[in-house]
Design an enzyme around this catalytic site. Structure first.
Site, PDB file in Angstrom:
ATOM      1  N   SER A   1     -25.398 105.326 -39.293  1.00  0.00           N
ATOM      2  CA  SER A   1     -24.680 106.592 -39.394  1.00  0.00           C
ATOM      3  C   SER A   1     -25.537 107.618 -40.124  1.00  0.00           C
ATOM      4  CB  SER A   1     -23.357 106.392 -40.146  1.00  0.00           C
ATOM      5  OG  SER A   1     -22.590 107.559 -40.141  1.00  0.00           O
TER       6      SER A   1
ATOM      7  N   ASP B   1     -25.361 110.677 -42.125  1.00  0.00           N
ATOM      8  CA  ASP B   1     -24.347 111.416 -42.878  1.00  0.00           C
ATOM      9  C   ASP B   1     -25.030 112.502 -43.703  1.00  0.00           C
ATOM     10  OD1 ASP B   1     -22.435 109.568 -41.893  1.00  0.00           O
ATOM     11  OD2 ASP B   1     -23.003 108.159 -43.467  1.00  0.00           O
TER      12      ASP B   1
ATOM     13  N   SER C   1     -22.564 108.841 -37.217  1.00  0.00           N
ATOM     14  CA  SER C   1     -22.834 110.049 -37.980  1.00  0.00           C
ATOM     15  C   SER C   1     -21.667 110.969 -38.296  1.00  0.00           C
ATOM     16  CB  SER C   1     -23.939 110.873 -37.330  1.00  0.00           C
ATOM     17  OG  SER C   1     -25.066 110.086 -37.066  1.00  0.00           O
TER      18      SER C   1
END
Length: 360
Positions: free
Chosen positions: A287, A289, A249
């Site tokens: 991840s 984001d 992240s």
């Protein structure tokens, strides 16, 4: 890539263990930063941070982004959210999108501490004078997973840590690297952290504004500086750590003072996520984001056709903030024997010099 005004860089010259990209002649683009080259260059925006260290077991913390308007009863600011990949625990996201506003400061911390941080943020805002009758509140708390270097399951962040970050928020230059919510993060094969940058933007007949970005970097990919890939295995050799899970992240917070509305701010937030690609993010499936953009300026009627300078500034400031989050981080030994090494800046300079970056 241009060198900063008045600076030069020669391959092989001594380089400190940590330096801002701008100090190395590696600031991206030709935009002009604000006085501190950080998010606090946007008027009425403050940052507070608390860092926790306990031997090698704990490396975590809290970062608070505090616009003055939401640090008092009834305060609200237009805001937009862009989700690059939704593998995250962003508290308050749905109401932010639905109403296009924030009504609390924004907190960043480690994944499993996000919910305790949200509860503490609610306590803080409810206690503000004038909020005695408030019965609904939308705390905004972002996170990244710092479990590679810290005992994340212990959920060490307490209400007092959050309150300290909020109460000590200041407009002084933002501490970067292994601080606050970036204390235990890792990115692009190296030690990550908190980074921040800003750009002053000329809007022509619409005047000017400032775009400021703060990042919490904790994502995978290959570090890219001025278009030059910096492979962690090559840079660190035997010290390279292959145990880091892919993803993990990145949180991006963008502040503007242009008077944009929520729809336009979502578009600005998207450009911040796009800025991750410039430093080599692989946008892995694991991840989370996220970018949140908010505006502290008086409402205006800037048409979309005038937004390009703000879009460009958001991408450029994001790129520089991400580089600084790594360049200012220090090697950290964490839980279970994991070690995340700082970017070797002499190696970066050598690679960039060989690629002709400083002659462009």
């Amino acid at each position: 890539m241009r060198l900063c005004a008045g600076q030069s860089r020669v391959a092989g010259m001594p380089i400190g263990p940590s330096s801002r990209a701008r100090d190395l002649g590696l600031a991206p683009g030709g935009g002009t930063p604000g006085p501190t080259n950080s998010i606090v260059d946007v008027p009425s925006v403050r940052v507070g941070q608390v860092s926790l260290h306990e031997g090698t077991r704990l490396h975590t913390g809290v970062t608070a982004i505090v616009p003055d308007t939401v640090d008092r009863a009834g305060g609200r600011l237009p805001a937009g959210l862009f989700v690059g990949n939704g593998y995250g625990k962003l508290v308050g996201a749905t109401q932010l999108v639905e109403l296009g506003e924030i009504e609390t400061p924004i907190l960043l911390t480690g994944t499993l501490s996000a919910f305790r941080a949200a509860d503490a943020l609610v306590s803080y805002v409810l206690a503000l004078p004038g909020n005695e009758r408030v019965e609904s509140l939308n705390p905004v708390v972002g996170e990244t997973n710092d479990g590679h270097l810290s005992d994340i399951r212990s959920r060490p962040i307490t209400e007092e840590h959050v309150l300290e970050a909020l109460r000590t928020a200041t407009s002084a230059p933002v501490a970067q690297g292994c601080v606050g919510a970036g204390t235990g993060t890792a990115a692009l094969g190296f030690k990550g952290g908190i980074g921040s940058a800003s750009r002053q933007v000329d809007l022509g007949d619409r005047g000017s504004c400032t775009v400021g970005v703060l990042v919490q970097s904790n994502f995978s990919g290959t570090l890219t500086v001025a278009g030059v890939p910096i492979d962690a295995q090559e840079a660190l050799g035997a010290d390279a750590d292959h145990a880091v899970p892919r993803g993990n992240s990145c949180m991006l917070v963008v502040a503007v003072d242009a008077g944009l509305d929520a729809r336009q701010l979502r578009r600005v937030a998207a450009r911040a996520v796009f800025g991750m690609a410039r430093v080599g993010s692989d946008f892995a499936q694991g991840s989370g984001d996220y970018a949140i953009a908010f505006d502290v300026g008086a409402a205006s009627d800037i048409p979309d056709t005038k937004l390009n300078p703000i879009f460009f500034a958001a991408q450029e400031a994001t790129e520089e903030a991400l580089l600084d989050s790594l360049f200012l981080a220090t090697t950290t030994q964490g839980a279970d024997g994991h070690v995340k090494h700082a970017v070797p800046l002499d190696f970066v300079i050598e690679k960039c010099a060989m690629a002709g970056v400083f002659d462009r």
